[in-house]
Design an enzyme around this catalytic site. Sequence first.
Site, PDB file in Angstrom:
ATOM      1  CE1 TYR A  16      -3.473  -2.698   0.827  1.00 33.36           C
ATOM      2  CE2 TYR A  16      -2.458  -2.948   2.981  1.00 33.36           C
ATOM      3  CZ  TYR A  16      -3.365  -3.362   2.027  1.00 33.36           C
ATOM      4  OH  TYR A  16      -4.162  -4.445   2.308  1.00 33.36           O
ATOM      5  CE1 TYR A 144      -8.984  -4.647   2.377  1.00 36.55           C
ATOM      6  CE2 TYR A 144      -8.953  -6.015   4.357  1.00 36.55           C
ATOM      7  CZ  TYR A 144      -8.367  -5.605   3.176  1.00 36.55           C
ATOM      8  OH  TYR A 144      -7.177  -6.152   2.783  1.00 36.55           O
ATOM      9  CG  ASP A 238     -14.063 -10.818   7.200  1.00 39.84           C
ATOM     10  OD1 ASP A 238     -13.299 -11.163   8.115  1.00 39.84           O
ATOM     11  OD2 ASP A 238     -13.673 -10.262   6.153  1.00 39.84           O
ATOM     12  CE  LYS A 267      -5.965  -7.842   9.748  1.00 41.66           C
ATOM     13  NZ  LYS A 267      -7.084  -7.748   8.810  1.00 41.66           N
TER      14      LYS A 267
HETATM   15  C1  PLP Z   1      -7.276  -8.055   7.396  1.00 40.78           C
HETATM   16  C2  PLP Z   1      -8.631  -8.464   6.962  1.00 40.78           C
HETATM   17  C3  PLP Z   1      -8.824  -9.332   5.878  1.00 40.78           C
HETATM   18  C4  PLP Z   1      -7.678  -9.830   5.024  1.00 40.78           C
HETATM   19  O1  PLP Z   1      -6.771 -10.570   5.751  1.00 40.78           O
HETATM   20  P1  PLP Z   1      -5.271 -10.805   5.140  1.00 40.78           P
HETATM   21  O2  PLP Z   1      -4.649 -11.734   6.114  1.00 40.78           O
HETATM   22  O3  PLP Z   1      -4.647  -9.452   5.109  1.00 40.78           O
HETATM   23  O4  PLP Z   1      -5.444 -11.387   3.794  1.00 40.78           O
HETATM   24  C5  PLP Z   1     -10.112  -9.695   5.561  1.00 40.78           C
HETATM   25  N1  PLP Z   1     -11.157  -9.262   6.268  1.00 40.78           N
HETATM   26  C6  PLP Z   1     -11.029  -8.429   7.326  1.00 40.78           C
HETATM   27  C7  PLP Z   1     -12.234  -8.001   8.094  1.00 40.78           C
HETATM   28  C8  PLP Z   1      -9.763  -7.994   7.693  1.00 40.78           C
HETATM   29  O5  PLP Z   1      -9.628  -7.141   8.721  1.00 40.78           O
END
Ligand code: PLP
Length: 423
Positions: A16, A144, A238, A267
């Site tokens: 980025y 996102y 998500d 994460k």
């Molecule tokens: C960080 C994130 C992703 C993507 O995860 P990566 O490990 O960076 O591919 C997808 N969804 C959410 C809500 C996120 O915070």
Amino acid sequence: MSDWLTPGLAHLWLPYTQMQTAPAPLPVVASHGVRLRLADGRELIDGISSWWTACHGYNHPHIRTAVEAQLAQLPHVMFAGLVHEPAARLATRLAALLPGDLERVFFTESGSVSVEVALKMALQYWRNRGQAEKKRIVYFRHGYHGDTFATMALCDPEEGMHTLFAGSMPDQIMAELPDTPELAAAFDRILATHAERIAAVIVEPLVQGAGGMHMHDPATLRHIAEACRRHEVLLIADEIMTGFGRTGHLFACEEAKVVPDIVCLSKALTGGTLPLAATVARHHVFDAFLSADPAAALMHGPTYMANPLACATAHASLDLFEREPRLHQVAAIEAQLRAELEPCRAIPGVAALRVKGAIGAVELSGAIDLDALRRRFPELGVWIRPFGRIVYLMPPFVIGSDDLARLTAAVRQVLAERATTLK
Ligand SMILES: *Cc1c(COP(=O)(O)O)cnc(C)c1O
């Protein structure tokens, strides 16, 4: 300074980053607790937990011991035709922690890929049940879900980072979060109109992260879940950012008493030490893949799937959620963020303040010199990295109140300094 820095920067391509103009990255040589040590000896208090992963801080001895033991035993092995204890135990443990009958765990190595797998599961679920035309995904403004092609198509089309690729991605359906009666009716209309074509709705429960730290209440999430059930559409939560305590509950869906059909985790799953992700499906989703037909199987399998080191790390991280008072720490962080960020509202150039769990986000108005903000925070001894219009704190849960006070003071100071430059 470091003899690796200049030669290395001539070869690295950074994330980025407009590499012609962006400030050079800071060389970091060590971490401990909530601190990052730079090559010049300075230490920064980490306000963002390495992209929201390091919930126990860095170098936690329990995690280190677990990684070392697994490294000596079985660092990695392929996951087809073979299975190992760290993955088996972790799947069992995640199934027990997640609400309802979310009980089938598919491991991958990144959040984006775990979302890709969730999408594959959702589309094939309907195909296996004879409804192959159900293949569209509904997503929300400010959402996102990742950087890969299928997930880019689910990010906010205007504020997302992926507008450049519009046209090369699958065409999905964007909705507004149904947080007013009018928007709730509009959301229901979308599902009612397109239900025969919709496989799933995907949402970041309670907090939309990288799309701008927008927050909604549990009732909104419940409305989404109920509408999905009424219209026979799967719900994908998500929880890559919200999972593992960040919003104040172990999972954000728990607070709303919602059991999605599929959950994505990543994460903080390993506490920030190794990459790992999991896509977890409810019983009925998995059931749709059971058949005498080999073509009904889920055809996915990353090379480093269920890496034993990563699984062992995730175990150690879950131990810490049991042994140490993480959710109490999150509640204390929330109270302190509310109190100490509140004065930001009065600073010119601040449009909004949003706090939930261990997340505090200040939305800016007016012209924003992101590089200048990013340069200024480390000068104050803190690692805070704004994006878009957002200056935010998502510290490790183990942070002490003095260190947190230094983070919030830095935010107030930098925003006050910026206010003097605004016209
Ligand atoms: C960080 C994130 C992703 C993507 O995860 P990566 O490990 O960076 O591919 C997808 N969804 C959410 C809500 C996120 O915070």
